[in-house]
Design a protein around this motif. Structure first.
Motif, short mmCIF file in Angstrom:
data_model
loop_
_atom_site.label_atom_id
_atom_site.label_comp_id
_atom_site.label_asym_id
_atom_site.label_seq_id
_atom_site.Cartn_x
_atom_site.Cartn_y
_atom_site.Cartn_z
N GLY A 1 -9.00 11.89 5.72
CA GLY A 1 -8.09 10.90 5.23
C GLY A 1 -7.10 11.54 4.27
N SER A 2 -6.61 10.69 3.39
CA SER A 2 -6.89 9.16 3.14
C SER A 2 -6.21 8.52 4.43
N LYS A 3 -6.57 7.03 4.27
CA LYS A 3 -6.09 6.25 5.33
C LYS A 3 -4.61 6.31 5.23
N ASN A 4 -3.90 6.15 3.99
CA ASN A 4 -2.25 6.27 4.05
C ASN A 4 -1.75 7.34 4.42
N TRP B 1 -10.76 12.60 9.93
CA TRP B 1 -11.95 12.01 9.41
C TRP B 1 -11.74 12.48 7.70
N SER C 1 -7.49 11.66 16.43
CA SER C 1 -8.39 12.81 16.03
C SER C 1 -8.90 13.52 17.08
N SER D 1 0.92 -1.32 0.12
CA SER D 1 -0.17 -0.08 -0.04
C SER D 1 0.85 1.20 -0.10
N GLU E 1 -3.26 9.61 6.75
CA GLU E 1 -3.51 9.85 8.01
C GLU E 1 -2.52 8.79 8.89
N ARG E 2 -2.45 7.55 8.27
CA ARG E 2 -1.36 6.56 8.83
C ARG E 2 -0.02 7.07 8.88
N SER F 1 1.11 4.32 -2.71
CA SER F 1 1.08 5.68 -2.34
C SER F 1 2.20 6.45 -2.88
N THR G 1 -6.16 4.10 15.83
CA THR G 1 -6.66 4.84 14.96
C THR G 1 -8.24 5.24 15.19
#
Length: 505
Positions: free
Chosen positions: A447-450, A445, A469, A186, A452-453, A190, A390
């Motif tokens: 994002g994206s997930k990548n 909220w 958050s 992933s 935010e990670r 990215s 998370t």
């Protein structure tokens, strides 16, 4: 935040002109269409940049971002020409060359003299920033930051086939419980999404971070053959297709989908025929499977915002309902609708969610809802506050909405397909946040997930901070850092601000 300057230092001009050369321009009318400014935020700071931008626009100048191809004059304060070139490229500029070709790179003195004159002054050698002349290599062009939160990633990118292949094997790895392998693929995808050029050869990847040997092998196969045998085998495998279909059911995770597969179930029909044990969320998810797996249009998301805002206004006037997730990042379609609700007076939001959900349910808008109460207690439990989890702990409701495609009338009679009743089931998450935590919630909220990670990884490993958050906590100074905006959070972390549209990592 840097303090706002009360006035701009004006250097002595060789040919001064009276301030009355041009009148004030309160309407922001562009008086000099051939001059497009870009202000370099590095060392200038966000507050001062905003002040100078407003000043320039009042004077009739056009000001745009670094990624605009219309920029003719780049204005910097306290940076060398090489630093400006690097900053411009990092912020999406394709018009600035390695030797400073493209727009003029200027010291702030040109800007202040132009503002005083009320028009662009002639560019003199003393205004210009020098740039080191060197041959630009492929490696120079391909520099990419290690963390997604340091990169600008637009929705549309130039390596779609490569990223789709990597995301397929990432998903398969997660289906098999190999989270580490999944994240590796992933992250490689990215990186390619942020790459401003089309990859033509694996040699183009020599200087890119986060792309391991396995990812390189897949990329090379796609580049040479148009497809990867490994990826195609995954896509055609019975297990992958089954897991993917089961995971599309609302309320079904990887473990449940894997258990059903082990039990010999392969299709949605198998679940129904064998009377698989489903919880209430899964039952509703299966009933409306087709609707919940059809794209949600932006117009539908905005209609839901209006319905929820109407409900919120009845119980707490002045509260705001904000559309987040992929729609805030610029997407025109999505899989669900994420809404943040807040009120500028801290504490007024308490108890609001249950009232809103009850009203929506009574009006026929809710097909399913599961509400969770706020469990975040920063003053009583520091470990809870700085947890790296998370998941957030706001008042929140995970629901399935019933939306009319023609009107916002309440009530719903659909059986899973929408059909003649022109009703559609849509996944909607409602989250209520105290105003002091709103900026952190909005960032999380969106994002994206990548993105935010990596933002949380960057905070932990590069800045010794914990971001979630709810808050930002400095682990060495043992203090919570407040922020009234997303921009302030980026400033706390020492990062250039990245707009939501550029967070599609």
């Amino acid at each position: 935040m840097e303090p706002m300057m009360s006035q701009i230092p004006v250097k002595k001009k060789r040919h001064p002109q009276p301030e009355t050369t041009l009148p004030a321009n309160p309407a922001g009318h562009v008086c000099f269409p051939g001059v497009v400014l870009c202000l370099v935020e590095k060392r200038m700071g966000a507050s001062r940049k905003a002040f100078l931008t407003a000043l320039a626009r009042r004077k009739g100048f056009c000001v745009e971002g670094a990624n605009s191809e219309r920029v003719t004059h780049v204005v910097s304060e306290g940076n060398s020409g090489d630093e400006v070139v690097e900053w411009m490229k990092r912020n999406g500029s394709r018009s600035v060359g390695a030797a400073g070709s493209g727009p003029a790179l200027l010291d702030l003195s040109w800007f202040t003299e132009s503002m005083s004159a009320g028009q662009p002054v002639e560019i003199e050698p003393r205004h210009c920033l020098g740039v080191t002349v060197h041959a630009e290599t492929l490696e120079d062009r391909c520099q990419v930051a290690a963390y997604a939160c340091q990169r600008r990633t637009p929705l549309a990118h130039k390596n779609q086939l490569l990223t789709e292949a990597l995301e397929t094997v990432a998903e398969e790895a997660l289906f098999r419980g190999s989270e580490g392998r999944g994240l590796a693929f992933s992250r490689a995808a990215s990186v390619l999404k942020s790459f401003p050029w089309t990859v033509r050869s694996v040699k183009d990847l020599s200087s890119l971070p986060g792309i391991g040997e396995h990812s390189r092998k897949i990329i090379q196969e796609v580049l040479e053959d148009g497809a990867s045998a490994e990826v195609e085998n995954v896509r055609q495998s019975e297990r992958y297709q089954t897991m993917k279909n089961f995971k599309k059911i609302f309320g079904v995770g990887v473990k449940t989908a894997g258990r059903w597969y082990q039990e010999g179930l392969r299709t949605i029909s198998d679940l129904q025929a064998h009377h698989a044990k489903l919880n209430s969320a899964q039952q509703v998810g299966l009933l409306h499977y087709r609707d919940l797996n059809s794209p949600v249009k932006r117009s539908e998301a905005e209609a839901i915002v209006q319905v929820v805002q109407k409900a919120v206004d009845q119980f707490l006037p002045g509260a705001s309902v904000i559309l987040t997730g992929g729609f805030r990042r610029g997407k025109q379609t999505g899989h669900d609708v994420d809404l943040l609700i807040t009120h500028p007076t801290e504490g007024q939001e308490m108890g609001l969610l249950s009232k809103v959900v009850s009203w929506l349910d009574s009006q026929g808008f809710m097909l399913y809802h599961s509400t969770h109460r706020n469990s975040f207690q920063p003053l009583e439990d520091e470990e809870l506050s700085v947890s790296a989890t998370t998941m957030d702990r706001f008042d929140r409701c995970f629901s399935i909405f019933c939306l009319s495609s023609m009107t916002e009338e309440p009530g719903c009679e659909l059986k899973g397909s929408g059909g003649a009743h022109h009703r559609k089931a849509v996944r909607v998450d409602l989250v209520v946040t105290p105003y002091s935590q709103f900026s952190f919630a909005l960032l999380g909220w969106t994002g994206s997930k990548n993105f935010e990670r990596d933002l949380r990884r960057f905070s932990k490993y590069e800045k010794k901070m914990v971001l979630n958050s709810h808050t930002l906590y400095h682990t060495e100074k043992k203090i919570f850092l407040s922020a009234a905006s997303e921009e302030e959070i980026f400033q706390h972390l020492g990062l250039d601000f990245i707009s939501p549209e550029q967070r599609n990592a």
